[in-house]
Design a protein around this motif. Structure first.
Motif, PDB file in Angstrom:
ATOM      1  N   LEU A   5       0.686  -1.199  -0.024  1.00 37.79           N
ATOM      2  CA  LEU A   5      -0.031   0.113  -0.091  1.00 37.79           C
ATOM      3  C   LEU A   5       0.849   1.351   0.022  1.00 37.79           C
ATOM      4  CD1 LEU A   5      -2.783  -1.071   2.574  1.00 37.79           C
ATOM      5  CD2 LEU A   5      -2.859  -0.797   0.184  1.00 37.79           C
ATOM      6  N   ASP A   6       2.116   1.113   0.095  1.00 38.45           N
ATOM      7  CA  ASP A   6       3.242   2.271   0.203  1.00 38.45           C
ATOM      8  C   ASP A   6       3.371   2.714  -1.225  1.00 38.45           C
ATOM      9  OD1 ASP A   6       4.719   4.190   1.047  1.00 38.45           O
ATOM     10  OD2 ASP A   6       6.485   3.028   1.545  1.00 38.45           O
ATOM     11  N   LEU A   7       2.468   3.361  -1.777  1.00 43.19           N
ATOM     12  CA  LEU A   7       2.403   3.637  -3.213  1.00 43.19           C
ATOM     13  C   LEU A   7       1.930   5.041  -3.292  1.00 43.19           C
ATOM     14  CD1 LEU A   7       0.976   0.379  -5.013  1.00 43.19           C
ATOM     15  CD2 LEU A   7       3.442   1.308  -4.806  1.00 43.19           C
ATOM     16  N   PRO A   8       2.703   5.846  -4.524  1.00 43.23           N
ATOM     17  CA  PRO A   8       2.266   7.307  -4.614  1.00 43.23           C
ATOM     18  C   PRO A   8       0.759   7.368  -4.623  1.00 43.23           C
ATOM     19  CG  PRO A   8       4.402   6.719  -5.722  1.00 43.23           C
ATOM     20  CD  PRO A   8       3.749   5.499  -5.169  1.00 43.23           C
ATOM     21  N   PRO A   9       0.145   6.711  -5.598  1.00 44.30           N
ATOM     22  CA  PRO A   9      -1.181   6.967  -5.675  1.00 44.30           C
ATOM     23  C   PRO A   9      -2.182   6.812  -4.272  1.00 44.30           C
ATOM     24  CG  PRO A   9      -0.522   5.390  -7.261  1.00 44.30           C
ATOM     25  CD  PRO A   9       0.658   5.904  -6.565  1.00 44.30           C
ATOM     26  N   LEU A  14      -5.034   9.872   0.124  1.00 45.33           N
ATOM     27  CA  LEU A  14      -4.951   9.718   1.639  1.00 45.33           C
ATOM     28  C   LEU A  14      -4.864  11.576   1.581  1.00 45.33           C
ATOM     29  CD1 LEU A  14      -2.867   7.067   3.207  1.00 45.33           C
ATOM     30  CD2 LEU A  14      -5.291   7.583   3.434  1.00 45.33           C
ATOM     31  N   SER A  15      -3.960  12.053   0.895  1.00 49.49           N
ATOM     32  CA  SER A  15      -3.737  13.710   0.808  1.00 49.49           C
ATOM     33  C   SER A  15      -5.032  14.300   0.439  1.00 49.49           C
ATOM     34  CB  SER A  15      -2.651  13.842   0.147  1.00 49.49           C
ATOM     35  OG  SER A  15      -1.312  13.301   0.476  1.00 49.49           O
ATOM     36  N   GLY A  16      -5.577  13.614  -0.497  1.00 49.41           N
ATOM     37  CA  GLY A  16      -6.922  14.474  -1.112  1.00 49.41           C
ATOM     38  C   GLY A  16      -8.042  14.360   0.140  1.00 49.41           C
ATOM     39  N   LEU A  17      -8.210  13.028   0.573  1.00 48.11           N
ATOM     40  CA  LEU A  17      -9.092  12.761   1.638  1.00 48.11           C
ATOM     41  C   LEU A  17      -8.927  13.899   2.897  1.00 48.11           C
ATOM     42  CD1 LEU A  17     -11.626  11.334   2.891  1.00 48.11           C
ATOM     43  CD2 LEU A  17     -10.099   9.638   3.664  1.00 48.11           C
ATOM     44  N   LEU A 113       6.971  14.153   1.299  1.00 44.90           N
ATOM     45  CA  LEU A 113       6.904  12.664   1.471  1.00 44.90           C
ATOM     46  C   LEU A 113       7.394  11.785   0.323  1.00 44.90           C
ATOM     47  CD1 LEU A 113       4.915  10.525   3.521  1.00 44.90           C
ATOM     48  CD2 LEU A 113       4.490  10.209   1.168  1.00 44.90           C
ATOM     49  N   ILE A 114       6.805  12.143  -1.020  1.00 47.76           N
ATOM     50  CA  ILE A 114       7.013  11.655  -2.078  1.00 47.76           C
ATOM     51  C   ILE A 114       8.715  11.557  -2.444  1.00 47.76           C
ATOM     52  CG2 ILE A 114       6.946  11.556  -4.854  1.00 47.76           C
ATOM     53  CD1 ILE A 114       4.526  10.132  -3.066  1.00 47.76           C
ATOM     54  N   ASP A 115       9.189  12.847  -2.282  1.00 46.80           N
ATOM     55  CA  ASP A 115      10.565  13.016  -2.544  1.00 46.80           C
ATOM     56  C   ASP A 115      11.609  11.936  -1.478  1.00 46.80           C
ATOM     57  OD1 ASP A 115      12.846  14.861  -3.829  1.00 46.80           O
ATOM     58  OD2 ASP A 115      13.142  14.798  -1.514  1.00 46.80           O
TER      59      ASP A 115
END
Length: 145
Positions: A5-9, A14-17, A113-115
């Motif tokens: 589940l540790d994927l960018p989408p 989660l960020s959008g929510l 976080l993505i970085d």
């Protein structure tokens, strides 16, 4: 299970929510819907330009997989991470549409976080797999834009 589940989408969703929940509790709003939709359209465009390049080059699109080819043309000539950039633009657009100032902080957390969780590791993989070409590419093309 959590590693899958540790994927960018997933982080983007989660960020959008989180942004939506913040907006629901923010009393002050601004109106920037047009700019929000434009940012989301640009973000989706970046993703839709980048994704086929992975398929055409027959190299994995999934993070944490070793690349078979170094993508340097098309949108990858402008951004080393156009899919992540697209996700960031979509989140920024979402924040503008929500119109809640505190929600606009979340996309910057997403980018950090993505970085940290993906981009740095991916750059290391590129350098290891393509030691002759990757350093010049990393020096020539910016990480985000």
């Amino acid at each position: 299970m959590l590693r899958r589940l540790d994927l960018p989408p997933v982080w983007m969703a989660l960020s959008g929510l989180t942004m939506l929940l913040i907006a629901l509790w923010t009393p002050w709003r601004f109106d920037a819907d047009l700019w929000g939709w434009l940012a989301m359209l640009l973000g989706a465009g970046a993703i839709f330009l980048a994704a086929p390049q992975f398929l055409l080059a027959a190299t994995p699109i999934m993070p944490r997989n070793d690349p078979d080819k170094l993508l340097t043309t098309g949108i990858f000539g402008f951004s080393r991470n156009p899919i992540y950039l697209g996700m960031l633009l979509i989140l920024l657009g979402w924040g503008l549409i929500l119109g809640a100032p505190p929600a606009l902080l979340i996309p910057f957390g997403f980018a950090a976080l993505i970085d940290k969780r993906f981009i740095r590791e991916e750059e290391g993989r590129l350098l290891a797999r393509f030691p002759d070409q990757a350093p010049a590419y990393l020096a020539r093309v910016r990480r985000w834009l």
